[in-house]
Write a protein that holds these residues in place. Structure first.
Motif, PDB file in Angstrom:
ATOM      1  N   ARG A   8     121.571  -1.313 -40.137  1.00 52.88           N
ATOM      2  CA  ARG A   8     122.802  -0.632 -40.560  1.00 52.88           C
ATOM      3  C   ARG A   8     122.926   0.726 -39.868  1.00 52.88           C
ATOM      4  O   ARG A   8     123.994   1.092 -39.400  1.00 52.88           O
ATOM      5  CB  ARG A   8     122.808  -0.477 -42.077  1.00 52.88           C
ATOM      6  CG  ARG A   8     124.065   0.153 -42.584  1.00 52.88           C
ATOM      7  CD  ARG A   8     124.121   0.039 -44.112  1.00 52.88           C
ATOM      8  NE  ARG A   8     125.279   0.670 -44.646  1.00 52.88           N
ATOM      9  CZ  ARG A   8     126.491   0.151 -44.708  1.00 52.88           C
ATOM     10  NH1 ARG A   8     126.698  -1.059 -44.239  1.00 52.88           N
ATOM     11  NH2 ARG A   8     127.497   0.818 -45.214  1.00 52.88           N
ATOM     12  N   PHE A  11     123.853   0.217 -36.290  1.00 51.29           N
ATOM     13  CA  PHE A  11     125.252  -0.195 -36.202  1.00 51.29           C
ATOM     14  C   PHE A  11     126.180   1.012 -36.373  1.00 51.29           C
ATOM     15  O   PHE A  11     127.143   1.176 -35.630  1.00 51.29           O
ATOM     16  CB  PHE A  11     125.573  -1.257 -37.262  1.00 51.29           C
ATOM     17  CG  PHE A  11     127.018  -1.620 -37.303  1.00 51.29           C
ATOM     18  CD1 PHE A  11     127.582  -2.420 -36.322  1.00 51.29           C
ATOM     19  CD2 PHE A  11     127.861  -1.121 -38.305  1.00 51.29           C
ATOM     20  CE1 PHE A  11     128.917  -2.739 -36.346  1.00 51.29           C
ATOM     21  CE2 PHE A  11     129.195  -1.432 -38.330  1.00 51.29           C
ATOM     22  CZ  PHE A  11     129.732  -2.255 -37.347  1.00 51.29           C
ATOM     23  N   GLU A  12     125.865   1.897 -37.354  1.00 50.97           N
ATOM     24  CA  GLU A  12     126.687   3.087 -37.573  1.00 50.97           C
ATOM     25  C   GLU A  12     126.628   4.023 -36.377  1.00 50.97           C
ATOM     26  O   GLU A  12     127.642   4.600 -35.979  1.00 50.97           O
ATOM     27  CB  GLU A  12     126.237   3.812 -38.853  1.00 50.97           C
ATOM     28  CG  GLU A  12     126.652   3.093 -40.107  1.00 50.97           C
ATOM     29  CD  GLU A  12     126.083   3.733 -41.383  1.00 50.97           C
ATOM     30  OE1 GLU A  12     125.289   4.705 -41.285  1.00 50.97           O
ATOM     31  OE2 GLU A  12     126.439   3.256 -42.464  1.00 50.97           O
ATOM     32  N   HIS A  15     128.682   2.347 -33.681  1.00 44.17           N
ATOM     33  CA  HIS A  15     130.101   2.445 -34.037  1.00 44.17           C
ATOM     34  C   HIS A  15     130.620   3.874 -33.810  1.00 44.17           C
ATOM     35  O   HIS A  15     131.716   4.080 -33.293  1.00 44.17           O
ATOM     36  CB  HIS A  15     130.279   2.017 -35.505  1.00 44.17           C
ATOM     37  CG  HIS A  15     131.703   1.924 -35.951  1.00 44.17           C
ATOM     38  ND1 HIS A  15     132.643   1.177 -35.290  1.00 44.17           N
ATOM     39  CD2 HIS A  15     132.359   2.507 -36.994  1.00 44.17           C
ATOM     40  CE1 HIS A  15     133.808   1.291 -35.895  1.00 44.17           C
ATOM     41  NE2 HIS A  15     133.669   2.100 -36.942  1.00 44.17           N
TER      42      HIS A  15
END
Length: 198
Positions: A8, A11-12, A15
């Motif tokens: 996570r 991914f953040e 992103h």
């Protein structure tokens, strides 16, 4: 830290970086578009200025040139040049427009006054603007207009007719240019258009 939390977080980060990259790309593309819109907007006035100053593409020079009395004397020993006049009107303009004389004969350095007649055929006031050209094109740098109706918009009232003067001379330097040796006829032509937004 569990594998799900690690994934996570990655991914953040990914992103967040993608957002920054997208924002940067959008800013570059926006700057590029704005720059080229500015260049396109400035192109027409800059092109007109270039043509007026240099006589490029058959546009007569209209920039004032400081001359003393010696350099603007008619070269009486030079061959005569026949200056022909032509006048046209755009189909969008309900005017008649024609030269008062079909031609004049001059020598370089001789100032000359010619007239065109314009008539408003309509029942309402109309504002027109003239474009002009000299043929052959290579003569344009030597064709100097001192005063011309084409410098400003012209308004004619309903059924009004007016005489429109053009005061010009052929630069005496014309006589020194070997590329002008074969030229004996020059045509000054005008086309009147309805002024935009009027």
């Amino acid at each position: 830290m569990s594998g799900a939390q690690q994934a996570r977080r990655e991914f953040e980060q990914f992103h967040s970086q993608a957002r920054r990259d997208n924002t940067t790309s959008i800013l570059y593309v926006g700057a590029f578009v704005v720059t080229f819109i500015g260049i396109a907007y400035a192109a027409v006035p800059l092109y007109r200025l270039l043509c007026k100053r240099t006589g490029f593409m058959g546009t007569p020079k209209t920039e004032p040139v400081v001359r003393d009395i010696e350099t603007l004397k008619p070269l009486d020993s030079h061959r005569k040049l026949q200056i022909k006049f032509a006048g046209q009107v755009s189909t969008m303009l309900d005017w008649s427009f024609k030269p008062e004389q079909r031609h004049v004969t001059v020598v370089p350095g001789e100032t000359t006054l010619a007239f065109f007649k314009a008539y408003n055929n309509s029942d309402k006031p109309i504002v027109g603007v003239a474009t002009y050209n000299v043929v052959p094109e290579q003569v344009a740098p030597y064709f100097n207009k001192i005063q011309c109706f084409c410098f400003d918009e012209q308004q004619l009232e309903p059924k009004e007719d007016i005489d429109m003067p053009v005061f010009f001379f052929i630069d005496p330097e014309f006589a020194n240019d070997p590329l002008m040796d074969d030229i004996t006829e020059i045509t000054l032509s005008y086309t009147f258009f309805k002024a935009s937004g009027r």
